[in-house]
Design an enzyme around this catalytic site. Structure first.
Site, PDB file in Angstrom:
ATOM      1  N   LYS A 167      -6.899 -11.039   8.645  1.00  0.00           N
ATOM      2  CA  LYS A 167      -8.127 -10.360   9.075  1.00  0.00           C
ATOM      3  C   LYS A 167      -9.253 -10.697   8.097  1.00  0.00           C
ATOM      4  O   LYS A 167      -9.011 -10.894   6.908  1.00  0.00           O
ATOM      5  CB  LYS A 167      -7.933  -8.838   9.075  1.00  0.00           C
ATOM      6  CG  LYS A 167      -6.741  -8.353   9.863  1.00  0.00           C
ATOM      7  CD  LYS A 167      -6.477  -6.889   9.532  1.00  0.00           C
ATOM      8  CE  LYS A 167      -5.017  -6.520   9.723  1.00  0.00           C
ATOM      9  NZ  LYS A 167      -4.647  -5.287   9.044  1.00  0.00           N
ATOM     10  N   ARG A 171       1.762   7.622  11.682  1.00  0.00           N
ATOM     11  CA  ARG A 171       0.805   8.586  12.237  1.00  0.00           C
ATOM     12  C   ARG A 171       1.245   9.086  13.600  1.00  0.00           C
ATOM     13  O   ARG A 171       1.154  10.264  13.900  1.00  0.00           O
ATOM     14  CB  ARG A 171      -0.583   7.932  12.363  1.00  0.00           C
ATOM     15  CG  ARG A 171      -1.255   7.697  11.024  1.00  0.00           C
ATOM     16  CD  ARG A 171      -2.403   6.762  11.158  1.00  0.00           C
ATOM     17  NE  ARG A 171      -1.941   5.470  11.649  1.00  0.00           N
ATOM     18  CZ  ARG A 171      -2.663   4.367  11.653  1.00  0.00           C
ATOM     19  NH1 ARG A 171      -3.910   4.394  11.243  1.00  0.00           N
ATOM     20  NH2 ARG A 171      -2.159   3.231  12.094  1.00  0.00           N
ATOM     21  N   SER A 229      -8.389   2.663   8.919  1.00  0.00           N
ATOM     22  CA  SER A 229      -9.488   1.908   8.303  1.00  0.00           C
ATOM     23  C   SER A 229     -10.326   1.240   9.400  1.00  0.00           C
ATOM     24  O   SER A 229     -11.547   1.151   9.312  1.00  0.00           O
ATOM     25  CB  SER A 229      -8.937   0.828   7.376  1.00  0.00           C
ATOM     26  OG  SER A 229      -8.210   1.407   6.333  1.00  0.00           O
ATOM     27  N   HIS A 263      -4.909   7.534   3.607  1.00  0.00           N
ATOM     28  CA  HIS A 263      -4.216   6.797   2.541  1.00  0.00           C
ATOM     29  C   HIS A 263      -4.066   7.672   1.295  1.00  0.00           C
ATOM     30  O   HIS A 263      -3.008   7.720   0.676  1.00  0.00           O
ATOM     31  CB  HIS A 263      -5.016   5.540   2.141  1.00  0.00           C
ATOM     32  CG  HIS A 263      -5.048   4.468   3.191  1.00  0.00           C
ATOM     33  ND1 HIS A 263      -6.214   3.877   3.603  1.00  0.00           N
ATOM     34  CD2 HIS A 263      -4.047   3.885   3.905  1.00  0.00           C
ATOM     35  CE1 HIS A 263      -5.931   2.952   4.525  1.00  0.00           C
ATOM     36  NE2 HIS A 263      -4.634   2.949   4.730  1.00  0.00           N
TER      37      HIS A 263
HETATM   38  O1  PNS Z   1      -2.328  -1.487   6.007  1.00  0.00           O
HETATM   39  P1  PNS Z   1      -1.555  -2.444   6.853  1.00  0.00           P
HETATM   40  O2  PNS Z   1      -2.444  -3.577   7.288  1.00  0.00           O
HETATM   41  O3  PNS Z   1      -0.866  -1.766   7.989  1.00  0.00           O
HETATM   42  O4  PNS Z   1      -0.404  -3.079   5.894  1.00  0.00           O
HETATM   43  C1  PNS Z   1       0.487  -4.059   6.383  1.00  0.00           C
HETATM   44  C2  PNS Z   1       1.305  -4.675   5.223  1.00  0.00           C
HETATM   45  C3  PNS Z   1       0.395  -5.187   4.134  1.00  0.00           C
HETATM   46  C4  PNS Z   1       2.247  -3.640   4.664  1.00  0.00           C
HETATM   47  C5  PNS Z   1       2.151  -5.843   5.844  1.00  0.00           C
HETATM   48  O5  PNS Z   1       1.313  -6.664   6.613  1.00  0.00           O
HETATM   49  C6  PNS Z   1       2.855  -6.699   4.796  1.00  0.00           C
HETATM   50  O6  PNS Z   1       3.759  -6.260   4.130  1.00  0.00           O
HETATM   51  N1  PNS Z   1       2.376  -7.956   4.652  1.00  0.00           N
HETATM   52  C7  PNS Z   1       2.898  -8.887   3.664  1.00  0.00           C
HETATM   53  C8  PNS Z   1       3.597 -10.057   4.326  1.00  0.00           C
HETATM   54  C9  PNS Z   1       5.043  -9.731   4.645  1.00  0.00           C
HETATM   55  O7  PNS Z   1       5.832  -9.382   3.783  1.00  0.00           O
HETATM   56  N2  PNS Z   1       5.401  -9.851   5.932  1.00  0.00           N
HETATM   57  C10 PNS Z   1       6.744  -9.610   6.404  1.00  0.00           C
HETATM   58  C11 PNS Z   1       6.994  -8.145   6.665  1.00  0.00           C
HETATM   59  S1  PNS Z   1       6.995  -7.903   8.366  1.00  0.00           S
END
Ligand code: PNS
Length: 165
Positions: A44, A93, A131, A20
């Site tokens: 989660k 990644r 993570s 990150h």
């Molecule tokens: O670190 P992560 O868990 O891969 O991040 C995922 C994240 C936070 C970017 C994604 O889950 C997100 O944007 N969640 C907010 C809800 C949302 O907007 N969902 C619709 C997009 S598919």
């Protein structure tokens, strides 16, 4: 500021890893203002509270003046509109990340057409890092100090005092 570019780098950051930090550093070099946005209501069960993750991210980015740490609840596109940011930065990644990321980027653009997702390839040394893996190593008593910044390692030791230094 004319032509000022604000981007959002969203994620769970539970906890922030060296991968990150690499993405934040490289992203901050590309835009005027980078908002690292912590998702508040992930389904989660998080290891660290949003307040703890905010503190860790502030500490590890203290040397990057154009980086701001914020958090959001609900849809990322709504947060992007609220922060007047049209650019989302995400890291890729491996090929396995591609499909999920493609779907998220397309959904986000479909909900808010001005939203553009920019992908940065993870540096090779972090291409295996997540993570989730850090948490697994720590909970099984391993040494994760190569994978997270020292400020994060200190907090992992507080949560899991028996882990290796
Ligand atoms: O670190 P992560 O868990 O891969 O991040 C995922 C994240 C936070 C970017 C994604 O889950 C997100 O944007 N969640 C907010 C809800 C949302 O907007 N969902 C619709 C997009 S598919």
């Amino acid at each position: 500021m004319p032509n000022s570019l604000t981007a959002i780098y969203p994620g769970s950051f539970d906890p922030p890893t060296n991968g990150h930090l690499d993405l934040i550093t490289r992203g901050a070099g590309l835009v005027n203002h980078l908002i690292v946005a912590i998702l508040q209501n992930s389904q989660k069960q998080p290891l660290f509270t949003v307040a703890e993750r905010t503190e860790m991210l502030k500490e590890i980015t203290a040397n990057l003046p154009n980086v701001e740490i914020d958090s959001f609840d609900g849809l990322l596109v709504d947060f992007a509109a609220h922060r007047q940011a049209n650019t989302i930065i995400r890291g890729i990644r491996a090929v396995s990340d591609y499909e999920t990321e493609l779907h998220m980027a397309l959904l986000n653009r479909s909900m808010r057409p001005e939203t553009e997702t920019v992908f940065l390839m993870a540096s090779a040394e972090y291409s295996f890092l997540s993570s989730r893996m850090v948490k697994e190593i720590i909970t099984l008593g391993g040494d994760a100090s190569k994978f997270v910044p020292p400020a994060v390692m200190r907090r992992l030791h507080i949560k899991f005092p028996s882990t290796k230094e």
